[in-house]
Motif scaffolding. Structure first.
Motif, PDB file in Angstrom:
ATOM      1  N   GLU A 113       0.611  -0.983  -0.054  1.00 50.13           N
ATOM      2  CA  GLU A 113      -0.082   0.032   0.006  1.00 50.13           C
ATOM      3  C   GLU A 113       0.699   1.160  -0.011  1.00 50.13           C
ATOM      4  O   GLU A 113       0.512   2.282  -0.656  1.00 50.13           O
ATOM      5  N   SER A 114       2.100   1.282   0.655  1.00 47.47           N
ATOM      6  CA  SER A 114       2.834   2.470   0.862  1.00 47.47           C
ATOM      7  C   SER A 114       4.044   2.631  -0.141  1.00 47.47           C
ATOM      8  O   SER A 114       4.675   1.575  -0.368  1.00 47.47           O
ATOM      9  N   PRO A 115       3.893   3.644  -0.724  1.00 40.55           N
ATOM     10  CA  PRO A 115       4.961   3.966  -1.723  1.00 40.55           C
ATOM     11  C   PRO A 115       6.335   3.789  -1.167  1.00 40.55           C
ATOM     12  O   PRO A 115       7.337   3.514  -1.824  1.00 40.55           O
ATOM     13  N   VAL A 116       6.513   4.224   0.190  1.00 39.92           N
ATOM     14  CA  VAL A 116       7.737   4.328   0.847  1.00 39.92           C
ATOM     15  C   VAL A 116       8.363   2.774   1.071  1.00 39.92           C
ATOM     16  O   VAL A 116       9.431   2.522   0.845  1.00 39.92           O
ATOM     17  N   ILE A 117       7.301   1.997   1.135  1.00 37.99           N
ATOM     18  CA  ILE A 117       7.721   0.576   1.352  1.00 37.99           C
ATOM     19  C   ILE A 117       8.186  -0.065   0.034  1.00 37.99           C
ATOM     20  O   ILE A 117       9.274  -0.523  -0.152  1.00 37.99           O
ATOM     21  N   ARG A 118       7.267   0.230  -1.113  1.00 36.79           N
ATOM     22  CA  ARG A 118       7.753  -0.042  -2.440  1.00 36.79           C
ATOM     23  C   ARG A 118       9.285   0.408  -2.771  1.00 36.79           C
ATOM     24  O   ARG A 118       9.953  -0.226  -3.366  1.00 36.79           O
ATOM     25  N   ASP A 119       9.259   1.845  -2.674  1.00 34.39           N
ATOM     26  CA  ASP A 119      10.295   2.454  -2.970  1.00 34.39           C
ATOM     27  C   ASP A 119      11.751   1.819  -2.049  1.00 34.39           C
ATOM     28  O   ASP A 119      12.971   1.700  -2.692  1.00 34.39           O
ATOM     29  N   ALA A 120      11.423   1.370  -0.935  1.00 38.18           N
ATOM     30  CA  ALA A 120      12.516   0.844   0.034  1.00 38.18           C
ATOM     31  C   ALA A 120      13.086  -0.522  -0.546  1.00 38.18           C
ATOM     32  O   ALA A 120      14.163  -0.768  -0.540  1.00 38.18           O
ATOM     33  N   LEU A 121      12.000  -1.575  -0.992  1.00 38.75           N
ATOM     34  CA  LEU A 121      12.374  -2.661  -1.581  1.00 38.75           C
ATOM     35  C   LEU A 121      13.280  -2.589  -2.906  1.00 38.75           C
ATOM     36  O   LEU A 121      14.303  -3.149  -3.189  1.00 38.75           O
ATOM     37  N   THR A 122      12.696  -1.367  -3.977  1.00 45.11           N
ATOM     38  CA  THR A 122      13.413  -1.237  -4.834  1.00 45.11           C
ATOM     39  C   THR A 122      14.836  -0.645  -4.700  1.00 45.11           C
ATOM     40  O   THR A 122      15.901  -1.075  -5.533  1.00 45.11           O
ATOM     41  N   TYR A 123      14.922   0.276  -3.807  1.00 44.10           N
ATOM     42  CA  TYR A 123      16.503   0.823  -3.552  1.00 44.10           C
ATOM     43  C   TYR A 123      17.322  -0.467  -2.993  1.00 44.10           C
ATOM     44  O   TYR A 123      18.640  -0.626  -3.419  1.00 44.10           O
ATOM     45  N   TRP A 124      16.825  -1.358  -2.182  1.00 48.15           N
ATOM     46  CA  TRP A 124      17.618  -2.525  -1.530  1.00 48.15           C
ATOM     47  C   TRP A 124      17.963  -3.449  -2.694  1.00 48.15           C
ATOM     48  O   TRP A 124      19.044  -3.822  -2.919  1.00 48.15           O
ATOM     49  N   ARG A 125      17.145  -3.640  -3.369  1.00 43.18           N
ATOM     50  CA  ARG A 125      17.462  -4.775  -4.688  1.00 43.18           C
ATOM     51  C   ARG A 125      18.278  -4.247  -5.558  1.00 43.18           C
ATOM     52  O   ARG A 125      19.269  -4.885  -5.930  1.00 43.18           O
ATOM     53  N   ASP A 126      18.371  -2.945  -5.883  1.00 45.93           N
ATOM     54  CA  ASP A 126      19.093  -2.364  -6.596  1.00 45.93           C
ATOM     55  C   ASP A 126      20.430  -2.063  -6.155  1.00 45.93           C
ATOM     56  O   ASP A 126      21.599  -1.835  -6.922  1.00 45.93           O
ATOM     57  N   ARG A 127      20.499  -2.352  -4.883  1.00 47.21           N
ATOM     58  CA  ARG A 127      22.153  -2.405  -4.198  1.00 47.21           C
ATOM     59  C   ARG A 127      22.641  -3.470  -3.845  1.00 47.21           C
ATOM     60  O   ARG A 127      24.029  -3.637  -3.511  1.00 47.21           O
ATOM     61  N   THR A 149      26.202 -13.451   4.937  1.00 44.83           N
ATOM     62  CA  THR A 149      26.073 -13.708   6.314  1.00 44.83           C
ATOM     63  C   THR A 149      25.406 -12.431   6.752  1.00 44.83           C
ATOM     64  O   THR A 149      25.808 -11.375   6.927  1.00 44.83           O
ATOM     65  N   ILE A 150      24.167 -12.571   7.134  1.00 43.96           N
ATOM     66  CA  ILE A 150      23.410 -11.493   7.437  1.00 43.96           C
ATOM     67  C   ILE A 150      23.873 -10.945   8.919  1.00 43.96           C
ATOM     68  O   ILE A 150      23.752 -11.669   9.980  1.00 43.96           O
ATOM     69  N   ASP A 151      24.110  -9.432   8.862  1.00 42.24           N
ATOM     70  CA  ASP A 151      24.552  -9.120  10.121  1.00 42.24           C
ATOM     71  C   ASP A 151      23.815  -7.710  10.541  1.00 42.24           C
ATOM     72  O   ASP A 151      23.989  -7.060  11.681  1.00 42.24           O
ATOM     73  N   MET A 152      22.850  -7.439   9.616  1.00 40.65           N
ATOM     74  CA  MET A 152      22.201  -6.214  10.017  1.00 40.65           C
ATOM     75  C   MET A 152      20.563  -6.541   9.102  1.00 40.65           C
ATOM     76  O   MET A 152      20.394  -7.044   8.423  1.00 40.65           O
ATOM     77  N   MET A 153      19.811  -5.770   9.761  1.00 42.79           N
ATOM     78  CA  MET A 153      18.410  -5.565   9.165  1.00 42.79           C
ATOM     79  C   MET A 153      18.099  -4.263   8.770  1.00 42.79           C
ATOM     80  O   MET A 153      18.100  -3.340   9.779  1.00 42.79           O
ATOM     81  N   MET A 154      17.396  -4.134   7.739  1.00 38.18           N
ATOM     82  CA  MET A 154      17.254  -2.678   7.320  1.00 38.18           C
ATOM     83  C   MET A 154      15.552  -2.752   7.135  1.00 38.18           C
ATOM     84  O   MET A 154      14.995  -3.549   6.473  1.00 38.18           O
ATOM     85  N   ASN A 155      14.979  -2.034   7.996  1.00 38.03           N
ATOM     86  CA  ASN A 155      13.514  -2.489   8.147  1.00 38.03           C
ATOM     87  C   ASN A 155      12.745  -0.931   7.898  1.00 38.03           C
ATOM     88  O   ASN A 155      13.381   0.028   8.340  1.00 38.03           O
ATOM     89  N   PHE A 156      11.646  -0.858   7.420  1.00 35.49           N
ATOM     90  CA  PHE A 156      10.843   0.287   7.217  1.00 35.49           C
ATOM     91  C   PHE A 156       9.509  -0.020   7.448  1.00 35.49           C
ATOM     92  O   PHE A 156       9.016  -0.977   7.187  1.00 35.49           O
ATOM     93  N   SER A 157       8.938   0.980   8.181  1.00 37.24           N
ATOM     94  CA  SER A 157       7.525   0.826   8.467  1.00 37.24           C
ATOM     95  C   SER A 157       6.686   1.947   8.423  1.00 37.24           C
ATOM     96  O   SER A 157       7.038   3.190   8.455  1.00 37.24           O
ATOM     97  N   GLN A 158       5.447   1.803   8.166  1.00 37.40           N
ATOM     98  CA  GLN A 158       4.276   2.809   7.947  1.00 37.40           C
ATOM     99  C   GLN A 158       3.221   2.314   8.712  1.00 37.40           C
ATOM    100  O   GLN A 158       2.612   1.101   8.591  1.00 37.40           O
ATOM    101  N   CYS A 159       2.683   3.291   9.606  1.00 36.28           N
ATOM    102  CA  CYS A 159       1.401   2.887  10.612  1.00 36.28           C
ATOM    103  C   CYS A 159       0.437   3.534  10.030  1.00 36.28           C
ATOM    104  O   CYS A 159       0.512   4.910   9.584  1.00 36.28           O
ATOM    105  N   ARG A 160      -0.837   3.263  10.226  1.00 35.40           N
ATOM    106  CA  ARG A 160      -2.203   3.947   9.993  1.00 35.40           C
ATOM    107  C   ARG A 160      -2.846   3.937  11.456  1.00 35.40           C
ATOM    108  O   ARG A 160      -3.038   2.952  12.382  1.00 35.40           O
TER     109      ARG A 160
END
Length: 180
Positions: A24-38, A157-168
């Protein structure tokens, strides 16, 4: 597109084509695209060194970074240390959690949120969540949409989590975070 309720493991197809995810949130979609492209190469995860905050200023209000702690002999599961909180979290969560272990939040241990973070670390596959909040401070909102993205300095080896949240909030259909 209306997001489904619950947690969804993102498949490689969803990662390559985020429009397949009921976000639903453009922030969430943009975060995934950014992560994927990196990602530094095929089959590799991006690491913190691949993330440049100056490239994603619009997303920074919704970010929360966690260090993955795997070697605590007194704790049977992996743990998560709170590293950075975006602006939306600073008043509600940041000051009391910065640098602390997430499991010190009373309702985190055994929660679906903990299970999701552990699963991302074990599989390397991002997760999308949409639904009722279960972990403080999200319990003060009506629903939350979140994205959990693994980071690995060595690509594996996963050493960090990058999370994004949008609340309603219950009185608003628009995404927001703690801006009462």
């Amino acid at each position: 597109m209306k997001a489904e309720t619950g947690s969804t493991v993102l498949t490689p197809e969803m990662i390559e084509n985020p429009s397949l995810i009921p976000v639903e949130s453009p922030v969430i979609r943009d975060a995934l695209t950014y992560w994927r492209d990196r990602r530094p190469g095929p089959g590799l995860l991006p690491g913190r060194q691949h993330i440049d905050p100056t490239e994603i200023p619009r997303l920074l209000q919704s970010i929360w970074l966690l260090d993955v702690v795997r070697d605590d002999p007194d704790y049977p599961k992996m743990r998560f240390r709170c590293r950075i909180f975006g602006g939306h979290f600073l008043d509600s969560w940041g000051p009391r959690m910065q640098g602390k272990l997430l499991d010190t939040v009373s309702n985190f241990t055994g929660s679906d949120g903990e299970a999701d973070l552990i699963a991302v670390c074990e599989t390397g596959m991002p997760r999308h969540y949409n639904g009722a909040p279960s972990v403080d401070p999200f319990t003060m909102v009506a629903s939350v949409e979140a994205l959990m993205l693994p980071l690995a300095r060595d690509g594996r080896t996963i050493d960090m989590m990058m999370n994004f949240s949008q609340c309603r909030h219950s009185d608003s259909a628009e995404p927001s975070l703690f801006n009462h």
